[in-house]
Design an enzyme around this catalytic site. Sequence first.
Site, PDB file in Angstrom:
ATOM      1  N   PRO A 139       0.790  -1.226   0.000  1.00  0.00           N
ATOM      2  CA  PRO A 139       0.000   0.000   0.000  1.00  0.00           C
ATOM      3  C   PRO A 139       0.826   1.282   0.000  1.00  0.00           C
ATOM      4  O   PRO A 139       1.847   1.352   0.683  1.00  0.00           O
ATOM      5  CB  PRO A 139      -0.831  -0.115   1.279  1.00  0.00           C
ATOM      6  CG  PRO A 139      -0.115  -1.095   2.137  1.00  0.00           C
ATOM      7  CD  PRO A 139       0.549  -2.041   1.193  1.00  0.00           C
ATOM      8  N   ASN A 140       0.364   2.265  -0.756  1.00  0.00           N
ATOM      9  CA  ASN A 140       0.915   3.622  -0.830  1.00  0.00           C
ATOM     10  C   ASN A 140       2.214   3.718  -1.617  1.00  0.00           C
ATOM     11  O   ASN A 140       2.719   4.824  -1.834  1.00  0.00           O
ATOM     12  CB  ASN A 140       1.136   4.210   0.581  1.00  0.00           C
ATOM     13  CG  ASN A 140      -0.182   4.411   1.312  1.00  0.00           C
ATOM     14  OD1 ASN A 140      -1.063   5.087   0.819  1.00  0.00           O
ATOM     15  ND2 ASN A 140      -0.335   3.789   2.460  1.00  0.00           N
ATOM     16  N   ASP A 181       0.218 -15.836   6.435  1.00  0.00           N
ATOM     17  CA  ASP A 181      -0.324 -17.162   6.164  1.00  0.00           C
ATOM     18  C   ASP A 181      -0.249 -17.506   4.682  1.00  0.00           C
ATOM     19  O   ASP A 181       0.011 -18.651   4.315  1.00  0.00           O
ATOM     20  CB  ASP A 181      -1.796 -17.230   6.609  1.00  0.00           C
ATOM     21  CG  ASP A 181      -1.919 -17.356   8.122  1.00  0.00           C
ATOM     22  OD1 ASP A 181      -0.886 -17.382   8.814  1.00  0.00           O
ATOM     23  OD2 ASP A 181      -3.049 -17.427   8.614  1.00  0.00           O
ATOM     24  N   ARG A 240       5.672   0.203  14.348  1.00  0.00           N
ATOM     25  CA  ARG A 240       6.307  -0.297  13.131  1.00  0.00           C
ATOM     26  C   ARG A 240       7.501  -1.192  13.438  1.00  0.00           C
ATOM     27  O   ARG A 240       8.128  -1.734  12.540  1.00  0.00           O
ATOM     28  CB  ARG A 240       6.809   0.881  12.290  1.00  0.00           C
ATOM     29  CG  ARG A 240       5.734   1.494  11.434  1.00  0.00           C
ATOM     30  CD  ARG A 240       6.324   2.492  10.447  1.00  0.00           C
ATOM     31  NE  ARG A 240       5.517   3.687  10.442  1.00  0.00           N
ATOM     32  CZ  ARG A 240       4.450   3.863   9.651  1.00  0.00           C
ATOM     33  NH1 ARG A 240       4.096   2.944   8.807  1.00  0.00           N
ATOM     34  NH2 ARG A 240       3.758   4.971   9.715  1.00  0.00           N
ATOM     35  N   ALA A 274       2.773  -0.926   4.922  1.00  0.00           N
ATOM     36  CA  ALA A 274       2.010  -0.850   6.172  1.00  0.00           C
ATOM     37  C   ALA A 274       1.504  -2.205   6.651  1.00  0.00           C
ATOM     38  O   ALA A 274       1.325  -2.423   7.853  1.00  0.00           O
ATOM     39  CB  ALA A 274       0.830   0.103   5.996  1.00  0.00           C
ATOM     40  N   ARG A 284       5.342  12.349  -4.493  1.00  0.00           N
ATOM     41  CA  ARG A 284       4.976  13.302  -3.451  1.00  0.00           C
ATOM     42  C   ARG A 284       6.031  13.304  -2.354  1.00  0.00           C
ATOM     43  O   ARG A 284       6.623  12.271  -2.079  1.00  0.00           O
ATOM     44  CB  ARG A 284       3.626  12.909  -2.859  1.00  0.00           C
ATOM     45  CG  ARG A 284       2.541  13.131  -3.880  1.00  0.00           C
ATOM     46  CD  ARG A 284       1.199  12.964  -3.303  1.00  0.00           C
ATOM     47  NE  ARG A 284       0.231  13.004  -4.433  1.00  0.00           N
ATOM     48  CZ  ARG A 284      -0.924  12.375  -4.430  1.00  0.00           C
ATOM     49  NH1 ARG A 284      -1.275  11.678  -3.384  1.00  0.00           N
ATOM     50  NH2 ARG A 284      -1.725  12.470  -5.464  1.00  0.00           N
ATOM     51  N   TYR A 329      10.833  10.928   0.858  1.00  0.00           N
ATOM     52  CA  TYR A 329      10.904   9.593   0.272  1.00  0.00           C
ATOM     53  C   TYR A 329      11.869   9.479  -0.909  1.00  0.00           C
ATOM     54  O   TYR A 329      11.956   8.431  -1.529  1.00  0.00           O
ATOM     55  CB  TYR A 329       9.504   9.147  -0.172  1.00  0.00           C
ATOM     56  CG  TYR A 329       8.539   9.043   0.958  1.00  0.00           C
ATOM     57  CD1 TYR A 329       8.527   7.889   1.769  1.00  0.00           C
ATOM     58  CD2 TYR A 329       7.676  10.067   1.274  1.00  0.00           C
ATOM     59  CE1 TYR A 329       7.646   7.792   2.835  1.00  0.00           C
ATOM     60  CE2 TYR A 329       6.794   9.968   2.338  1.00  0.00           C
ATOM     61  CZ  TYR A 329       6.778   8.842   3.114  1.00  0.00           C
ATOM     62  OH  TYR A 329       5.916   8.744   4.175  1.00  0.00           O
ATOM     63  N   GLU A 373      11.798 -10.256   1.911  1.00  0.00           N
ATOM     64  CA  GLU A 373      11.068  -9.056   2.335  1.00  0.00           C
ATOM     65  C   GLU A 373      11.996  -7.850   2.223  1.00  0.00           C
ATOM     66  O   GLU A 373      13.145  -7.915   2.661  1.00  0.00           O
ATOM     67  CB  GLU A 373      10.659  -9.262   3.807  1.00  0.00           C
ATOM     68  CG  GLU A 373       9.967  -8.092   4.468  1.00  0.00           C
ATOM     69  CD  GLU A 373       9.972  -8.233   6.001  1.00  0.00           C
ATOM     70  OE1 GLU A 373      10.837  -8.972   6.554  1.00  0.00           O
ATOM     71  OE2 GLU A 373       9.126  -7.607   6.651  1.00  0.00           O
ATOM     72  N   HIS A 423      12.333  -3.404   2.635  1.00  0.00           N
ATOM     73  CA  HIS A 423      11.773  -2.125   3.080  1.00  0.00           C
ATOM     74  C   HIS A 423      12.684  -0.995   2.637  1.00  0.00           C
ATOM     75  O   HIS A 423      13.903  -1.122   2.755  1.00  0.00           O
ATOM     76  CB  HIS A 423      11.640  -2.088   4.606  1.00  0.00           C
ATOM     77  CG  HIS A 423      10.669  -3.067   5.139  1.00  0.00           C
ATOM     78  ND1 HIS A 423       9.317  -2.873   5.082  1.00  0.00           N
ATOM     79  CD2 HIS A 423      10.844  -4.278   5.710  1.00  0.00           C
ATOM     80  CE1 HIS A 423       8.704  -3.926   5.605  1.00  0.00           C
ATOM     81  NE2 HIS A 423       9.599  -4.788   5.987  1.00  0.00           N
ATOM     82  N   LEU A 424      12.094   0.079   2.174  1.00  0.00           N
ATOM     83  CA  LEU A 424      12.886   1.252   1.789  1.00  0.00           C
ATOM     84  C   LEU A 424      13.551   1.866   3.009  1.00  0.00           C
ATOM     85  O   LEU A 424      14.732   2.112   3.034  1.00  0.00           O
ATOM     86  CB  LEU A 424      11.977   2.299   1.125  1.00  0.00           C
ATOM     87  CG  LEU A 424      11.351   1.856  -0.204  1.00  0.00           C
ATOM     88  CD1 LEU A 424      10.214   2.790  -0.573  1.00  0.00           C
ATOM     89  CD2 LEU A 424      12.415   1.841  -1.300  1.00  0.00           C
ATOM     90  N   SER A 425      12.762   2.076   4.059  1.00  0.00           N
ATOM     91  CA  SER A 425      13.288   2.731   5.249  1.00  0.00           C
ATOM     92  C   SER A 425      13.663   1.691   6.293  1.00  0.00           C
ATOM     93  O   SER A 425      13.329   0.519   6.179  1.00  0.00           O
ATOM     94  CB  SER A 425      12.227   3.669   5.824  1.00  0.00           C
ATOM     95  OG  SER A 425      11.155   2.906   6.338  1.00  0.00           O
ATOM     96  N   ARG A 427      11.664   3.875  13.379  1.00  0.00           N
ATOM     97  CA  ARG A 427      10.416   4.623  13.298  1.00  0.00           C
ATOM     98  C   ARG A 427       9.492   4.398  14.497  1.00  0.00           C
ATOM     99  O   ARG A 427       9.961   3.987  15.544  1.00  0.00           O
ATOM    100  CB  ARG A 427       9.723   4.280  11.973  1.00  0.00           C
ATOM    101  CG  ARG A 427      10.676   4.583  10.767  1.00  0.00           C
ATOM    102  CD  ARG A 427      10.030   4.369   9.434  1.00  0.00           C
ATOM    103  NE  ARG A 427       8.886   5.285   9.239  1.00  0.00           N
ATOM    104  CZ  ARG A 427       8.046   5.206   8.220  1.00  0.00           C
ATOM    105  NH1 ARG A 427       8.201   4.249   7.318  1.00  0.00           N
ATOM    106  NH2 ARG A 427       7.035   6.036   8.113  1.00  0.00           N
ATOM    107  N   HIS A 454       3.133  -4.822   9.515  1.00  0.00           N
ATOM    108  CA  HIS A 454       2.957  -4.804  10.965  1.00  0.00           C
ATOM    109  C   HIS A 454       1.621  -5.369  11.420  1.00  0.00           C
ATOM    110  O   HIS A 454       1.401  -5.587  12.596  1.00  0.00           O
ATOM    111  CB  HIS A 454       3.097  -3.362  11.465  1.00  0.00           C
ATOM    112  CG  HIS A 454       4.161  -2.604  10.757  1.00  0.00           C
ATOM    113  ND1 HIS A 454       5.486  -2.958  10.853  1.00  0.00           N
ATOM    114  CD2 HIS A 454       4.113  -1.554   9.892  1.00  0.00           C
ATOM    115  CE1 HIS A 454       6.206  -2.144  10.088  1.00  0.00           C
ATOM    116  NE2 HIS A 454       5.404  -1.293   9.501  1.00  0.00           N
ATOM    117  N   ASN A 496       7.510  -5.972  -0.688  1.00  0.00           N
ATOM    118  CA  ASN A 496       7.600  -4.865   0.257  1.00  0.00           C
ATOM    119  C   ASN A 496       6.194  -4.684   0.804  1.00  0.00           C
ATOM    120  O   ASN A 496       5.358  -4.029   0.189  1.00  0.00           O
ATOM    121  CB  ASN A 496       8.061  -3.584  -0.444  1.00  0.00           C
ATOM    122  CG  ASN A 496       8.110  -2.419   0.545  1.00  0.00           C
ATOM    123  OD1 ASN A 496       7.610  -2.518   1.666  1.00  0.00           O
ATOM    124  ND2 ASN A 496       8.714  -1.314   0.136  1.00  0.00           N
TER     125      ASN A 496
END
Lengths: 143, 143, 143, 143, 143, 143, 143, 143, 143, 143, 143, 143
Positions: free
Chosen positions: J10-11, J87, J111, J77, J18, J23, J98, J100-102, J107, J80, J74
């Site tokens: 998501p996102n 599953d 998270r 959100a 943006r 980011y 897996e 993650h960018l950050s 954080r 978590h 990735n």
Amino acid sequence: MKKILVIHGPNLHLLGKRQPAIYGKTTLKQINAELLKIAKRRKVALTIKQTNVEGEIVNLITKNKHRYQGLLINPAAYTHTSVAIRDAIVASGIPTVEVHLSNIYMREEFRQKSLISGVAKGTVLGFGPKSYILGLEALIDII
Amino acid sequence: MKKILVIHGPNLHLLGKRQPAIYGKTTLKQINAELLKIAKRRKVALTIKQTNVEGEIVNLITKNKHRYQGLLINPAAYTHTSVAIRDAIVASGIPTVEVHLSNIYMREEFRQKSLISGVAKGTVLGFGPKSYILGLEALIDII
Amino acid sequence: MKKILVIHGPNLHLLGKRQPAIYGKTTLKQINAELLKIAKRRKVALTIKQTNVEGEIVNLITKNKHRYQGLLINPAAYTHTSVAIRDAIVASGIPTVEVHLSNIYMREEFRQKSLISGVAKGTVLGFGPKSYILGLEALIDII
Amino acid sequence: MKKILVIHGPNLHLLGKRQPAIYGKTTLKQINAELLKIAKRRKVALTIKQTNVEGEIVNLITKNKHRYQGLLINPAAYTHTSVAIRDAIVASGIPTVEVHLSNIYMREEFRQKSLISGVAKGTVLGFGPKSYILGLEALIDII
Amino acid sequence: MKKILVIHGPNLHLLGKRQPAIYGKTTLKQINAELLKIAKRRKVALTIKQTNVEGEIVNLITKNKHRYQGLLINPAAYTHTSVAIRDAIVASGIPTVEVHLSNIYMREEFRQKSLISGVAKGTVLGFGPKSYILGLEALIDII
Amino acid sequence: MKKILVIHGPNLHLLGKRQPAIYGKTTLKQINAELLKIAKRRKVALTIKQTNVEGEIVNLITKNKHRYQGLLINPAAYTHTSVAIRDAIVASGIPTVEVHLSNIYMREEFRQKSLISGVAKGTVLGFGPKSYILGLEALIDII
Amino acid sequence: MKKILVIHGPNLHLLGKRQPAIYGKTTLKQINAELLKIAKRRKVALTIKQTNVEGEIVNLITKNKHRYQGLLINPAAYTHTSVAIRDAIVASGIPTVEVHLSNIYMREEFRQKSLISGVAKGTVLGFGPKSYILGLEALIDII
Amino acid sequence: MKKILVIHGPNLHLLGKRQPAIYGKTTLKQINAELLKIAKRRKVALTIKQTNVEGEIVNLITKNKHRYQGLLINPAAYTHTSVAIRDAIVASGIPTVEVHLSNIYMREEFRQKSLISGVAKGTVLGFGPKSYILGLEALIDII
Amino acid sequence: MKKILVIHGPNLHLLGKRQPAIYGKTTLKQINAELLKIAKRRKVALTIKQTNVEGEIVNLITKNKHRYQGLLINPAAYTHTSVAIRDAIVASGIPTVEVHLSNIYMREEFRQKSLISGVAKGTVLGFGPKSYILGLEALIDII
Amino acid sequence: MKKILVIHGPNLHLLGKRQPAIYGKTTLKQINAELLKIAKRRKVALTIKQTNVEGEIVNLITKNKHRYQGLLINPAAYTHTSVAIRDAIVASGIPTVEVHLSNIYMREEFRQKSLISGVAKGTVLGFGPKSYILGLEALIDII
Amino acid sequence: MKKILVIHGPNLHLLGKRQPAIYGKTTLKQINAELLKIAKRRKVALTIKQTNVEGEIVNLITKNKHRYQGLLINPAAYTHTSVAIRDAIVASGIPTVEVHLSNIYMREEFRQKSLISGVAKGTVLGFGPKSYILGLEALIDII
Amino acid sequence: MKKILVIHGPNLHLLGKRQPAIYGKTTLKQINAELLKIAKRRKVALTIKQTNVEGEIVNLITKNKHRYQGLLINPAAYTHTSVAIRDAIVASGIPTVEVHLSNIYMREEFRQKSLISGVAKGTVLGFGPKSYILGLEALIDII
């Protein structure tokens, strides 16, 4: 001449009068006399207050006519529960030193956290009446 | 003449050399010079050590040939994790003052508890290098 | 002849020398003598070490030239904080018995959990110097 | 001649009879025979009981006509939940050694705390039937 | 004539017999005599029981042939662990007063919660044997 | 003639005036009349105060000219949050009985712990106005 | 030519030598050879160290004469307990990549938090020896 | 013909006799009659017991002369506190189905965890007396 | 004409006077003027109070001669710690709207729970002085 | 030719469009181009998807007609909160990496735990778009 | 004729197709066939749906044109995280039975709480495909 | 003319249609009509959506062709569990007002925390449909 506000929190008026075996024989009067001596030598003016009411401590910090340049506070029992005093210190913007007679980290668990430390410049604890002396010297150096 | 052991914990050798914006420009050398001046005036002998190894701090406290009469310690990162240093202080029986440059209660949550405070006579924190000065004065008064 | 490594953790070199009222008058030397007597009778060889440094305990367990057949360890303060010693015991694969002089479950809360028990064959605690004796006997039976 | 009470807690009567792959093949009868041999050699008298009822363990400890000089107990499942047995040990004032066949700190989290350890002289755990032998030897030494 | 059931929980049969320094010299027999005197004056009938078995307390509360009009209970160690006694009180519907000799909120943390208080009409604690007297008076007033 | 201080904490002045369905119809005035009747019979003097201010409760306990021999207190909402009242009771050294109208262990979780119980001689709770009566009788017996 | 410090934490010297079933057969020597090959190709210089002592890791990071431009670290057991290594990384200001052979989030709960991740640029975990390769490539890209 | 043991835990003998508004009007006798009808149809033998004593439940499960092929249990209040019953089920090795009249996850928080579910084949809860019916059918299918 | 009580909690008298960068430039006086304008338009009477004393807020809510029909309160720091104000709102039975200038859920963790929300009709937070305007409009609609 | 599924959670479609200050300026399109370049060089086929719906991620993993040999994800959100994606990965049996960018461990606390790490082969985090590159390389090596 | 909605949650479409060693060989199709047979015999109509999207489950429960008289749901992974499905069940007012193939209380800790149990009439878990059969029978009895 | 997006979260389409005793009789249609009236008066354009799918809410916030100047959202059940919606609000950068019909702090504990409040400008809760009206007015004032 710089002005410093000294606040003794709840129950500290009993110091040296009751249970000297536990709290020592030094009275609040004697501590205040020591603080005034230092103030004289270091050329600052002290206003000293004792109160048992949380909200009056907030009043003392935020409602003084003449802004103080420093605050020396032993919040006693309110150390562990008062968000209001914490907010008052932040809102007033007065540089603050927190002191404790005893080592609060040697006592009951609910005393082992301070809501005030996080907004004070520094903290001195565990030296008995000497904590005040060290705290005042440090505060004068800062301001 | 009374002897005091001063221990600087891990990473304190970098003080004033790196990231002065955060940690200030005072070096450990300068702090030590200040402490030695006080020692001279108050007529006590200082032994000053810095080490990054937890077990060496335990060694310093418990294996010294000539017993010290006082211990001034900034346990730095080991403040929050070392049961061994806590035990060393108790086992040695040396009166101890704990100091911190920063206010640990303003920092990350895992820094907001000290395993050392509970076995120290008193603690001074948040005044930068001045914490050492106040701590040494208080320690000399106690011993 | 089987070889057993005995490790005394931090602050145990002070045993019997300071604060005998609390820790008893038996010194580490006397405990070691007792252990060597048992070793002789049971026909095993002992290597006995005391160190205050966590990483040296890891070295002792994992870097010995001649592999030991058993490990008797009193991890003292590191009992509660050292993942590294736990990993060393697992990685070395040496059968291990954990001993404690005092009953750690009668003391401060942060002492009431052992990172070592979970990887030891068994644990003996609370019998003073006798804990070592029982622990060694049990270890010899196992290996 | 000193008298020692041995209590086997709930489910221990099944020892060695079911699931030998997990619990070993030694039966409670065999353990008791071993204990009686030691008792004979060390010249103490043993009374051995097994019960699954928490309150009966309290009865055994506190209602015996002839006071025992020592208690060897494997509280099994009640280790983790019984304040009543803990109180019985304290109220009776009998020196107590706690034993466990398995290493309870290697098992489920609800087993990783003992209400009994805090009131026992010492604890032996993780050595299988050998835990009883070591525990009895230690108990005889104490009383 | 109203009937009241009085239950003394585990280990209370030892009251006044052992460790009088801690628990006082008043025996359970003497407390019962006091309770019977009040019962006579207040014209109620008492049935008094002591048991160490949790399930027997459940039996006493729920299996009595003649329904009681009130229950005075000192659940002792089961205060902190017994959901079964709590359920028995609710299921029986008998008005209940809980009493404790000591102030359970001054003791170990695992004693600082009562599963019984939430289903009792009221609680009296900390007055020693006097807690029973006050509790019985209050119970008679209620029923 | 012995003197007892009775303190009613915050919101108790509303008792019996509002929401009688919940709090009953007995007013604070009626409770006080009951207490004075007992005082007369038992030959003690009562001083009765109600205040909503935490610090004033501290003042009442610690600043009274003539020392009281006993304190009967319903700290109401401050039961759960006031370290200052707890400290005042300890510092004053006056034997204290804590009372509550309702059973605080039947209510919201944040009410299910009392900072006062740990420093009171005893506690009576859950009997409505009767809690005061029982508490005063117990307090007179103690002092 | 840029310089990178590679630190292998406690117990990693045993890699590939013991329990190959669990840890794989790749030795630390082989991993180091792989890293040096990449370094040659990417034209950076590597200094590779293994130590079991927490404080020596702090020394390596903060006491090197010639400042490194990057740090590749597998803190192993100290990942979960060392505030000192965390502080050393921050104080040194060296860009850091954290690697783990295993997936620490698949293991015991006390391993499921890293004190180092919060101060590293990035973390690579769970790929066995490949984690080092990926970590070094990423570090070279960053610096 | 297969044998199944049915155990009704504490307070269940009151079912349908008291507080029918809450617990319904079905008595334990009626539930048992229903269970026996199913048993007859499905051709299994039932032994049905009710007891309020935790240890007797352990006895029933582990001391039966003739081993049962299945266990249907409503542990009632012991669901949440009994490690001993959990251990008995595991030690006996009998396939077990756990039933509850009410939905324990709709009730007080201390009821919202079951020590038994983790060792039962399956659980049926919330259907009132119907839970037993469903549970027995499922158990017969399994064994 | 309906009467509404507006209470500003601790430190709010400083609004707009200090640290305008953080708290904005609107003073409490200006907020009050806005509220009075709305009151005039909506035809309700306002009584506006600011106090730093927790107990005085309780007094304001419960001791007013003429019962108010609504309460608009910004409890500020007492939001997070005052059971007494919560009880006062419940005891008075006055419909209450809680307002906050800042979004308390964006701030320190100890501010992220409100003891007042659970007894207020509704809450408006995070809109600065506008929170009061919205809160008053909503309160007038409700009463 | 092996097939790999790449899922952006998501996102992530907003990436680079943006708030580039936070980011970075790299768009998802650019990342995908980089991934396809690697795929070409390493001779694997990529299917790349972005979706904001948790259940669609489950669909992508479990409902693809042609089974994939690897999954690069990735979860953003959903990292978590999603037991369903966890599953799905386990049920599909596809080797998973897996990314993650950050650095999620720098954080907010909610998270700082990943439900996905425990079922992934490995994790790469904190390197920005580079995390994808490293993750894909590692995934290709594994499958 | 009564209508029942059957919902299979995320990943259940894979049942019996993958990892039969773990999940068994019964497919969802076979389970559905079994359910339809029961429905026929018991004369109710079934609508059976499987979806991986949380919101679609909410849609199924709340947006059906013809109101169902019963809901049989295996929420799978959403059991532990979905407040939305819980709300949907409450808002729809449809009597609901929750089923699980496995015993969720034997699995990872984050699976050991159900947000659905608290709003279901009853729950059947741990019997594999049989859980559905028992659940449907129970649901038909209820409605 | 400014554009505002209004999102109604899961189950809100049922508003006023079912269980009016609990949720009131106002339908979502009526609330929307009220909102449109305000929009007309305040000269802003509204786009109003209801969806039960978490990911669709993310889509609505982040995928709209024409960027909105404000977002009014009642996240309903997703308030407490959706990190994805939180991230969408932050990533979109649209000023957001959160509204709730009920006072979530009066309900179950798992509802007493909002993941959305921390990223909204402000929150209005507890006023029923009126919460939307107040929230929209506040949002228009902000943007």
